[in-house]
Design an enzyme around this catalytic site. Structure first.
Site, short mmCIF file in Angstrom:
data_model
loop_
_atom_site.label_atom_id
_atom_site.label_comp_id
_atom_site.label_asym_id
_atom_site.label_seq_id
_atom_site.Cartn_x
_atom_site.Cartn_y
_atom_site.Cartn_z
N ARG A 121 0.83 -1.20 0.00
CA ARG A 121 0.00 0.00 0.00
C ARG A 121 0.87 1.25 0.00
O ARG A 121 1.96 1.28 0.53
CB ARG A 121 -0.90 -0.03 1.25
CG ARG A 121 -1.90 1.08 1.35
CD ARG A 121 -2.93 0.76 2.44
NE ARG A 121 -3.71 1.93 2.79
CZ ARG A 121 -3.45 2.73 3.82
NH1 ARG A 121 -2.42 2.46 4.60
NH2 ARG A 121 -4.20 3.76 4.08
N LYS A 190 4.09 -8.28 11.27
CA LYS A 190 3.33 -8.30 10.02
C LYS A 190 3.53 -9.64 9.31
O LYS A 190 4.64 -10.02 8.96
CB LYS A 190 3.76 -7.16 9.10
CG LYS A 190 2.96 -7.11 7.80
CD LYS A 190 3.27 -5.86 7.00
CE LYS A 190 2.49 -5.84 5.69
NZ LYS A 190 2.72 -4.60 4.92
N ARG A 324 -1.21 3.05 13.13
CA ARG A 324 -0.19 2.21 13.75
C ARG A 324 -0.48 2.06 15.23
O ARG A 324 -0.83 3.02 15.92
CB ARG A 324 1.21 2.84 13.60
CG ARG A 324 1.69 2.91 12.15
CD ARG A 324 3.06 3.53 12.09
NE ARG A 324 3.52 3.68 10.72
CZ ARG A 324 4.64 4.30 10.36
NH1 ARG A 324 5.40 4.83 11.29
NH2 ARG A 324 4.99 4.39 9.10
#
Length: 327
Positions: A121, A190, A324
């Site tokens: 992204r 992640k 975040r």
């Protein structure tokens, strides 16, 4: 001779001399040696013993298109038009976009062992070692226009989470397009990124490419080069096959795309919120160079994230916004 052909030979657990490899692959020993040096440069664990030859320290499972198609359920197969498996590409999303430009693309899937120009992204680079990730793109043509596709990247995250949970993992979803998993130290890293690219009319037919990159097994040296915390499937389930994960993911993803125009994100909203990584937590909301501290709430039926801060409640709709978790 391709890297994949050489890896298949070296993954059987036996040692192979340069001469044997050359004979099997139809090339000279010098050509074999050059490819072996490439494997070392790609951080593929290679063992060399004088007088015996070469083998991979750990077998590397390559993507197998025939095995994946054969493993799909009847429902999954009925939505699949074509499956491509490529060794290297600049980008699997770009590959499917080119298929659309050629009049194809709908219901087509591209799996790739490594991308040289993979993107996440906001144009970020998505990089993984050769053969150590599950990277795929799916093309789909929708008739209702862009408005009907709100929340699609979030629904895709739920589809992946469902598959991982069947294998005992507990993924968490980070708005709007990341899937997180506990790493070896117990923190959330992640695991996967989702990139949905749409071209076409706001109110008419449009073509969508859904791209996913899932970390499968990451060498320690590669992890050390990454600035953010990362996780991989094999951190928790070392025996899981990449091809099996590909089968199960497509069995979820293809019916999702086939029914999304009629169902919309509302059908996935509750499941997404149940896996929300930062619900009720303090987060940093980044808009360009601006940073706002807020408390994350739920996502609504359109896939927007509601937050609460000193000035009240606000709805985030994606775009150039990044959220975040705070540590």
């Amino acid at each position: 001779m391709t890297i994949g052909e050489l890896i298949r030979l070296l993954s059987d657990g036996d040692f192979h001399s340069g001469e044997q490899l050359g004979e099997r692959l139809g090339v000279s020993r010098t050509a074999v040696w050059k490819q072996l040096k490439k494997l070392e440069a790609m951080d593929i664990p290679l063992e060399a013993v004088k007088g015996q030859g070469y083998r991979l320290t750990m077998p590397l499972e390559l993507m197998d298109g025939k095995k994946i198609v054969a493993g799909l359920s009847r429902q999954g197969r009925q939505h699949l038009a074509r499956l491509f498996v490529e060794e290297t590409l600049p980008s699997s999303n770009e590959f499917i976009r080119q298929r659309f430009a050629q009049g194809a693309g709908h219901g087509e899937v591209c799996l790739v062992e490594q991308q040289s120009a993979g993107r996440g992204r906001r144009g970020r680079v998505w990089s993984t070692p050769w053969g150590r990730a599950l990277m795929l793109s799916v093309g789909w043509r929708f008739e209702s226009g862009v408005a009907a596709l709100e929340g699609l990247s979030l629904a895709v995250g739920v589809a992946l989470a469902r598959v991982l949970e069947r294998h005992g993992m507990r993924p968490r979803l980070k708005w709007p397009n990341d899937v997180l998993l506990a790493d070896a130290e117990g923190g959330l890293g992640k695991l996967a990124g989702i990139l949905v690219e749409i071209s076409g009319d706001m109110g008419g037919p449009c073509e969508v490419v859904v791209g996913m990159g899932i970390n499968f097994s990451l060498p320690d040296g590669f992890r050390a080069q990454i600035e953010q915390r990362v996780a991989a499937v094999h951190d928790q389930v070392p025996a899981l096959s990449r091809n099996q994960l590909g089968v199960e993911l497509l069995d979820e993803l293809l019916p999702l795309l086939a029914g999304y125009e009629s169902m919309g994100f509302a059908a996935w909203q509750e499941e997404w919120n149940a896996r929300h990584a930062f619900r009720g937590c303090e987060v940093d909301v980044l808009r360009g160079q601006q940073r706002l501290v807020a408390t994350a709430e739920s996502v609504d039926e359109s896939g927007n994230l509601w937050i609460r801060h000193s000035d009240g409640r606000e709805r985030l709709g994606g775009g150039e916004i990044s959220v975040r978790g705070r540590t």
